[in-house]
Motif scaffolding. Structure first.
Motif, PDB file in Angstrom:
ATOM      1  N   GLY A 142     -12.171   6.226   1.985  1.00  0.00           N
ATOM      2  CA  GLY A 142     -11.776   4.832   1.918  1.00  0.00           C
ATOM      3  C   GLY A 142     -10.353   4.690   2.417  1.00  0.00           C
ATOM      4  O   GLY A 142      -9.788   5.623   3.012  1.00  0.00           O
ATOM      5  N   GLY A 143      -9.759   3.528   2.179  1.00  0.00           N
ATOM      6  CA  GLY A 143      -8.385   3.320   2.600  1.00  0.00           C
ATOM      7  C   GLY A 143      -7.431   4.247   1.865  1.00  0.00           C
ATOM      8  O   GLY A 143      -7.350   4.205   0.631  1.00  0.00           O
ATOM      9  N   ARG A 144      -6.737   5.104   2.628  1.00  0.00           N
ATOM     10  CA  ARG A 144      -5.804   6.082   2.055  1.00  0.00           C
ATOM     11  C   ARG A 144      -6.467   6.871   0.919  1.00  0.00           C
ATOM     12  O   ARG A 144      -5.930   7.010  -0.182  1.00  0.00           O
ATOM     13  CB  ARG A 144      -4.533   5.389   1.575  1.00  0.00           C
ATOM     14  CG  ARG A 144      -3.771   4.722   2.710  1.00  0.00           C
ATOM     15  CD  ARG A 144      -2.385   4.336   2.325  1.00  0.00           C
ATOM     16  NE  ARG A 144      -1.651   3.831   3.479  1.00  0.00           N
ATOM     17  CZ  ARG A 144      -0.372   3.486   3.475  1.00  0.00           C
ATOM     18  NH1 ARG A 144       0.325   3.609   2.354  1.00  0.00           N
ATOM     19  NH2 ARG A 144       0.215   3.035   4.556  1.00  0.00           N
ATOM     20  N   ASP A 145      -7.624   7.381   1.233  1.00  0.00           N
ATOM     21  CA  ASP A 145      -8.406   8.150   0.271  1.00  0.00           C
ATOM     22  C   ASP A 145      -9.268   9.136   1.054  1.00  0.00           C
ATOM     23  O   ASP A 145     -10.126   8.726   1.856  1.00  0.00           O
ATOM     24  CB  ASP A 145      -9.285   7.202  -0.564  1.00  0.00           C
ATOM     25  CG  ASP A 145      -9.975   7.910  -1.719  1.00  0.00           C
ATOM     26  OD1 ASP A 145      -9.804   9.136  -1.858  1.00  0.00           O
ATOM     27  OD2 ASP A 145     -10.686   7.224  -2.482  1.00  0.00           O
ATOM     28  N   HIS A 146      -9.028  10.423   0.882  1.00  0.00           N
ATOM     29  CA  HIS A 146      -9.775  11.413   1.665  1.00  0.00           C
ATOM     30  C   HIS A 146      -9.900  12.732   0.905  1.00  0.00           C
ATOM     31  O   HIS A 146      -9.244  12.961  -0.128  1.00  0.00           O
ATOM     32  CB  HIS A 146      -9.103  11.644   3.018  1.00  0.00           C
ATOM     33  CG  HIS A 146      -7.755  12.292   2.948  1.00  0.00           C
ATOM     34  ND1 HIS A 146      -7.071  12.747   4.056  1.00  0.00           N
ATOM     35  CD2 HIS A 146      -6.937  12.595   1.906  1.00  0.00           C
ATOM     36  CE1 HIS A 146      -5.910  13.278   3.699  1.00  0.00           C
ATOM     37  NE2 HIS A 146      -5.814  13.193   2.396  1.00  0.00           N
ATOM     38  N   ILE A 147     -10.762  13.612   1.420  1.00  0.00           N
ATOM     39  CA  ILE A 147     -10.920  14.971   0.899  1.00  0.00           C
ATOM     40  C   ILE A 147     -10.400  15.944   1.953  1.00  0.00           C
ATOM     41  O   ILE A 147     -10.748  15.836   3.142  1.00  0.00           O
ATOM     42  CB  ILE A 147     -12.401  15.279   0.589  1.00  0.00           C
ATOM     43  CG1 ILE A 147     -12.905  14.394  -0.549  1.00  0.00           C
ATOM     44  CG2 ILE A 147     -12.577  16.760   0.211  1.00  0.00           C
ATOM     45  CD1 ILE A 147     -14.384  14.557  -0.846  1.00  0.00           C
ATOM     46  N   ILE A 148      -9.566  16.880   1.526  1.00  0.00           N
ATOM     47  CA  ILE A 148      -8.996  17.856   2.449  1.00  0.00           C
ATOM     48  C   ILE A 148      -9.245  19.263   1.910  1.00  0.00           C
ATOM     49  O   ILE A 148      -9.618  19.456   0.753  1.00  0.00           O
ATOM     50  CB  ILE A 148      -7.480  17.647   2.650  1.00  0.00           C
ATOM     51  CG1 ILE A 148      -6.736  17.787   1.309  1.00  0.00           C
ATOM     52  CG2 ILE A 148      -7.196  16.304   3.292  1.00  0.00           C
ATOM     53  CD1 ILE A 148      -5.233  17.832   1.470  1.00  0.00           C
ATOM     54  N   THR A 149      -9.051  20.239   2.776  1.00  0.00           N
ATOM     55  CA  THR A 149      -9.203  21.640   2.423  1.00  0.00           C
ATOM     56  C   THR A 149      -7.838  22.309   2.428  1.00  0.00           C
ATOM     57  O   THR A 149      -7.085  22.177   3.399  1.00  0.00           O
ATOM     58  CB  THR A 149     -10.134  22.361   3.403  1.00  0.00           C
ATOM     59  OG1 THR A 149     -11.429  21.728   3.372  1.00  0.00           O
ATOM     60  CG2 THR A 149     -10.294  23.826   3.031  1.00  0.00           C
ATOM     61  N   LEU A 150      -7.524  23.015   1.344  1.00  0.00           N
ATOM     62  CA  LEU A 150      -6.282  23.771   1.246  1.00  0.00           C
ATOM     63  C   LEU A 150      -6.579  25.256   1.430  1.00  0.00           C
ATOM     64  O   LEU A 150      -7.600  25.755   0.951  1.00  0.00           O
ATOM     65  CB  LEU A 150      -5.602  23.546  -0.105  1.00  0.00           C
ATOM     66  CG  LEU A 150      -5.212  22.109  -0.470  1.00  0.00           C
ATOM     67  CD1 LEU A 150      -4.527  22.081  -1.836  1.00  0.00           C
ATOM     68  CD2 LEU A 150      -4.298  21.510   0.595  1.00  0.00           C
TER      69      LEU A 150
END
Length: 461
Positions: A259-267
Motif C-alpha cells: 500500500g502507500g508507504r507500506d512494503h515487505i523487504i528482505t534483510l
C-alpha cells in the motif's frame, strides 16, 4: 510514662500515632494472604527463629522503600512501636539486626515472588482487554542512580563525562511490562557505562519471558537483525520503530508493495558475527529474513505482521501509540514510588532494593486489576497514584484479612479514573526557579577544605 497526667496522655497519643503509620504488618498480611501464602512458603530459605524472619524482613523492606523516610532506623522504630502497642516484647531499636536480616534475604526469593505476582495478574486479564485477544508486551529501559560509595562506583560507574567525585553511580534497567494490566513481567539490571550494559544486551537476557503468540512493542533501540530473527523463530511478533541506521535508507519503492508507504523487504544477515554471539548461534540464524516496513504518524515502523488485512497500518499505528504506557509505568515506579534514587550502599543490596520496589509495584497492580474486574473497567483507566495512596492508608489501618473491606477498597480504587490525554503536548520546562546555588564542580571534601581555608567555617553549617 511521665507522672504528670497531661504529659502521659500526650505521650500515649504520640505512640498511637506512630503505631498507625507502621504499615509493615499490613504488608506482611498481604504477603501471607491465601493467594500468595504457598508461594512465599516455598521460596523461604532455611532459617532459624530470629527477631526478623525473612517474611517480616521483606515486609519491612517494602515499607521502607515506600516511606518518605527510607532510613533503616525509621523502619526498626516502626516495628518496635508496633510490638509495644500490640502488647508484645518490643525489639531493640538498634538497626544492626534488621540490616543483617536484609542482607540474608535471598534476592532469588524477591525476584521469583515478583514474577509470580505478574503471573497471577496475567491470569486475571480477560481477552476483551487484549489487542485482538493477543498478549501485548512492552520492552523499554531506564536508568537509576544510587549513593556514591566506592563499591557502587566499582560495580556501576558514573557517566564518563563527569569528573571523579562529582557524579553518582548509575545503572540501567530494562523491563518487560504487560500492556493490558501494567504488571512488570521481568527485568534485567546492568551497568550504564561500557560494553554489555546497553538496552539490547539486557533485553536479550529477558528473551525467555517472550513466548509464541506474544506481540512485543519497543522503540528504535531494539529491532536489530538478530533480535528479529530470534523472535520470528519463537513465533513472537514485533511492532517497533525502525532502527536509526536503517531509517535513513528506507526506500518504499523497493520490495513487495502492500500500500502507500507500506512494503515487505528482505534483510540479509550481517557478515560479521557480533562479539556477544556464539558461533553456533550465528550459524543457526537464517541468512535472510522478511520484515514489513510502513510509515505512519511521521514514524517509520517495522513489524513481522505481514498481512495488511489482518494487521492494517492504521490499527498498528494506534497500537504503537499505546507503547507510551510503559513510559508512564516507569514514571510510576521511579517518581510515584521513589525508585528514582536508591538508598543502599552496596551493589548486592542495590539489586535487592530494585526488586523490592518492583515487587511492591506488582502488589499495587494486583489491587488495581481486582478493582477493574469489580468495576468492569479497563485497568489502564485507573490512577496508579490514587491506588498507591489508598493502599498505603489501608495497610496502615487494617490487618488486611477482612474480605468485605478489601472489596470496598477495590471499589474506592476504581473511582478515580485517568483522563484520555491523547496527543497532549507540554513544554519540557519548569516555571519555578531553582535556588541560586552554584553547581558543585569539585569533590565535596575538597570544597569543604577550601571553605575552611578561606576563613568561612560558618558556611559549612
Amino acid at each position: 510514662m511521665n507522672p504528670i497526667r497531661s504529659a502521659t496522655l500526650f505521650q500515649q497519643k504520640s505512640i498511637q500515632s506512630q503505631a498507625l503509620t507502621s504499615d509493615c504488618y499490613g504488608i506482611f498480611n498481604l504477603l501471607t494472604s491465601d493467594a500468595l501464602f504457598e508461594k512465599v512458603e516455598a521460596l523461604l530459605p532455611e532459617h532459624r527463629e530470629r527477631m526478623f524472619p525473612p517474611t517480616e524482613t521483606l515486609s519491612m523492606f517494602i515499607t521502607q522503600a515506600l516511606s518518605a523516610d527510607r532510613s533503616c532506623q525509621n523502619s526498626v522504630n516502626q516495628a518496635a512501636m508496633k510490638k509495644l502497642i500490640g502488647g508484645l516484647t518490643p525489639c531493640s531499636t538498634h538497626t544492626g539486626g534488621y540490616c543483617r536480616a536484609r542482607q540474608r534475604l535471598p534476592l532469588d526469593m524477591v525476584v521469583k515472588l515478583t514474577q509470580y505476582l505478574s503471573t497471577i495478574i496475567d491470569n486475571k486479564v480477560t481477552d476483551d482487554w487484549r489487542w485482538k485477544g493477543r498478549k501485548v508486551k512492552i520492552a523499554d529501559g531506564t536508568t537509576i542512580t544510587m549513593p556514591d560509595t566506592a563499591s557502587n562506583q566499582a560495580k556501576y560507574p558514573q557517566q564518563k563525562g563527569q569528573k571523579a567525585g562529582l557524579g553518582f553511580p548509575i545503572c540501567r534497567m530494562v523491563g518487560i511490562t504487560c500492556l493490558s494490566s501494567g504488571a512488570l513481567l521481568n527485568a534485567a539490571v546492568g551497568h550504564f557505562k561500557g560494553k554489555g550494559g546497553d538496552e539490547q544486551t539486557l533485553l536479550r537476557s529477558l528473551q525467555d519471558s517472550l513466548v509464541a503468540g506474544d506481540l512485543v512493542l519497543g522503540d528504535a533501540y531494539f529491532p536489530t537483525y538478530f533480535f528479529i530473527a530470534d523472535m520470528q523463530s519463537k513465533g513472537v511478533d514485533l511492532l517497533m520503530e525502525q532502527n536509526g541506521a536503517r531509517r535513513k535508507s528506507t526506500d518504499f519503492r523497493q520490495g513487495k508493495k502492500l500500500g502507500g508507504r507500506d512494503h515487505i523487504i528482505t534483510l540479509v544477515k550481517p557478515k560479521k558475527k557480533p562479539d556477544w554471539m556464539s558461533e553456533e548461534h550465528y550459524l543457526a540464524t537464517p541468512d535472510r529474513i522478511n520484515i514489513r516496513e510502513f510509515k505512519a504518524g511521521g514514524k517509520i515502523m517495522v513489524t513481522t505482521m505481514m498481512c495488511p488485512k489482518s494487521a492494517p497500518k492504521n490499527e498498528l499505528k494506534l497500537l504503537y501509540k499505546s507503547r507510551w504506557n510503559v513510559e508512564l509505568d516507569i514514571r510510576d515506579i521511579k517518581n510515584t514510588m521513589g525508585m528514582n534514587v536508591l538508598s543502599c550502599k552496596t551493589p548486592d543490596m542495590i539489586l535487592k532494593e530494585i526488586w523490592v520496589y518492583l515487587l511492591a509495584y506488582n502488589l499495587i497492580r494486583l489491587m488495581m486489576i481486582q478493582s477493574a474486574l469489580l468495576a468492569n473497567i479497563l485497568p489502564r483507566t485507573i490512577s496508579f497514584k490514587h491506588s498507591v495512596q489508598l493502599w498505603l492508608v489501608w495497610v496502615q489501618q487494617t490487618d488486611g484479612q477482612d474480605v468485605g473491606k478489601r472489596q470496598a477498597l477495590c471499589l474506592m480504587i476504581a473511582q478515580q479514573r485517568v483522563a484520555n490525554r491523547s496527543g497532549r503536548i507540554e513544554p519540557r520546562a519548569v516555571k519555578r526557579r531553582p535556588k541560586p546555588y552554584p553547581l558543585l564542580t569539585k569533590p565535596r571534601l575538597q570544597a569543604r577544605l577550601e571553605v575552611i581555608e578561606n576563613g568561612h567555617p560558618e558556611k559549612l553549617k
